[in-house]
Design a protein around this motif. Structure first.
Motif, short mmCIF file in Angstrom:
data_model
loop_
_atom_site.label_atom_id
_atom_site.label_comp_id
_atom_site.label_asym_id
_atom_site.label_seq_id
_atom_site.Cartn_x
_atom_site.Cartn_y
_atom_site.Cartn_z
N ASP A 58 0.82 -1.22 0.00
CA ASP A 58 0.00 0.00 0.00
C ASP A 58 0.85 1.27 0.00
O ASP A 58 0.55 2.22 -0.72
CB ASP A 58 -0.96 0.01 1.20
CG ASP A 58 -2.14 -0.93 0.98
OD1 ASP A 58 -2.26 -1.46 -0.15
OD2 ASP A 58 -2.92 -1.12 1.92
N ARG A 59 1.89 1.28 0.82
CA ARG A 59 2.71 2.50 0.90
C ARG A 59 3.36 2.82 -0.45
O ARG A 59 3.48 3.96 -0.85
CB ARG A 59 3.77 2.37 2.01
CG ARG A 59 3.18 2.62 3.39
CD ARG A 59 4.25 2.79 4.49
NE ARG A 59 5.30 3.72 4.13
CZ ARG A 59 6.58 3.37 4.01
NH1 ARG A 59 6.95 2.12 4.21
NH2 ARG A 59 7.48 4.27 3.70
N LYS A 61 2.13 1.92 -3.31
CA LYS A 61 1.06 2.37 -4.21
C LYS A 61 0.85 3.88 -4.07
O LYS A 61 0.79 4.61 -5.05
CB LYS A 61 -0.26 1.66 -3.88
CG LYS A 61 -0.33 0.20 -4.33
CD LYS A 61 -1.78 -0.24 -4.36
CE LYS A 61 -1.93 -1.75 -4.47
NZ LYS A 61 -1.72 -2.46 -3.20
N LEU A 62 0.76 4.33 -2.83
CA LEU A 62 0.53 5.76 -2.59
C LEU A 62 1.70 6.59 -3.10
O LEU A 62 1.52 7.63 -3.74
CB LEU A 62 0.29 6.00 -1.09
CG LEU A 62 -1.03 5.43 -0.56
CD1 LEU A 62 -1.04 5.37 0.97
CD2 LEU A 62 -2.22 6.25 -1.05
N CYS A 65 1.69 6.76 -6.89
CA CYS A 65 0.64 7.66 -7.40
C CYS A 65 1.10 9.10 -7.34
O CYS A 65 0.87 9.88 -8.26
CB CYS A 65 -0.64 7.51 -6.59
SG CYS A 65 -1.59 6.09 -7.12
N ILE A 72 -5.46 11.09 -5.89
CA ILE A 72 -5.91 10.07 -4.94
C ILE A 72 -7.16 10.59 -4.24
O ILE A 72 -7.10 11.60 -3.54
CB ILE A 72 -4.81 9.75 -3.91
CG1 ILE A 72 -3.54 9.27 -4.64
CG2 ILE A 72 -5.28 8.70 -2.92
CD1 ILE A 72 -2.32 9.16 -3.74
N GLU A 76 -9.71 6.27 -1.90
CA GLU A 76 -8.45 5.59 -2.29
C GLU A 76 -7.38 5.77 -1.23
O GLU A 76 -6.58 4.86 -0.97
CB GLU A 76 -7.96 6.11 -3.64
CG GLU A 76 -8.84 5.63 -4.79
CD GLU A 76 -8.58 6.38 -6.09
OE1 GLU A 76 -8.91 5.84 -7.15
OE2 GLU A 76 -8.07 7.53 -6.06
N GLN A 77 -7.37 6.96 -0.62
CA GLN A 77 -6.40 7.21 0.45
C GLN A 77 -6.63 6.21 1.60
O GLN A 77 -5.69 5.66 2.16
CB GLN A 77 -6.57 8.66 0.95
CG GLN A 77 -5.59 9.08 2.03
CD GLN A 77 -4.16 9.23 1.50
OE1 GLN A 77 -3.94 9.80 0.44
NE2 GLN A 77 -3.20 8.70 2.24
N PRO A 80 -5.98 1.97 -0.10
CA PRO A 80 -5.02 2.08 -1.20
C PRO A 80 -5.07 0.87 -2.15
O PRO A 80 -4.60 0.96 -3.29
CB PRO A 80 -3.67 2.14 -0.49
CG PRO A 80 -3.98 2.60 0.90
CD PRO A 80 -5.33 2.02 1.21
N LEU A 83 -6.11 1.38 -5.66
CA LEU A 83 -5.19 2.02 -6.62
C LEU A 83 -4.51 1.03 -7.55
O LEU A 83 -3.87 1.43 -8.52
CB LEU A 83 -4.14 2.84 -5.86
CG LEU A 83 -4.70 4.07 -5.13
CD1 LEU A 83 -3.64 4.66 -4.19
CD2 LEU A 83 -5.15 5.12 -6.13
#
Ligand code: DGI
Ligand code: FE
Ligand code: FE
Length: 186
Positions: A58-59, A61-62, A65, A72, A76-77, A80, A83
């Protein structure tokens, strides 16, 4: 990248069950393309690559992005995981060398759907839900039959089922999932 190299890369990135799912979506997309007169090779590739970003933590992914200037949303935040669809389109382009915008769109929208989906968008969205390795979702037999009878009706059944499932879990609903359902209800 040729298809053999794509499969090698997917197999090394994804866990075995996810890779099997990916192959299921590949051939189910191809079958639906045959049924509805869509480009079979494009459907096959979009199905094969649709979850190519699923393995990213997840990290990451963020972070990716932000790097790629992908907006985002609050949903989505908080989730995640959503995403992986938008980032899948990025990786399909940059890692797998896909230039075709129709394929990239089908990957980008495969999780939430969107209003006014193309035939290919719908095919990958539906194949993702009905491929043979799936066995949890309710009414799967009916939904699978409907996929080969009436594509839009099938889309609606899947969206309805997904919203019910998310509500039962108390999960946050992405506005795009709801918007897609409302659009196809009309
Ligand atoms: O990646 P897959 O598991 O093959 O399938 P998918 O890309 O359709 O993702 C399914 C997951 O996404 C499932 O656990 C439900 C979740 N999902 C879909 N729409 C929404 C959602 N989760 C949230 N929180 N909100 C949504 O609107
Ligand atoms: Fe997915
Ligand atoms: Fe999937």
């Amino acid at each position: 990248m040729n298809k053999k190299s794509m499969k090698k890369r997917l197999q090394s990135d994804l866990k075995p069950s996810r890779y099997e799912h990916t192959l299921g979506v590949e051939y189910t997309s191809a079958c639906l393309a045959m049924r509805y007169g869509c480009d079979v090779e494009k459907a096959d590739l979009a199905g094969l690559l649709h979850d190519c970003a699923k393995h990213l933590p997840d990290r990451k992914k963020l972070r990716l992005c932000k790097k790629k200037k992908i907006q985002i949303s609050p949903a989505e935040q908080n989730n995640p995981g959503l995403l992986h669809a938008k980032l899948g389109a990025v990786l399909a382009k940059e890692v797998y060398g896909i230039k075709d915008e129709e394929i990239l769109s089908a990957i980008e929208w495969h999780t939430t759907g969107k209003p006014e989906m193309s035939l290919l968008d719908k095919i990958v969205f539906i194949a993702d839900y009905i491929e043979p390795n799936r066995d949890q979702a309710p009414h799967l037999d009916q939904i699978r039959q409907m996929a080969f009878t009436d594509l839009d009706q099938c889309l609606l059944m899947i969206l309805k089922q997904t919203l019910e499932y998310l509500e039962s879990k108390g999960a946050e609903i992405d506005p795009m999932t709801l918007e897609t359902y409302q659009y196809y209800m009309k």
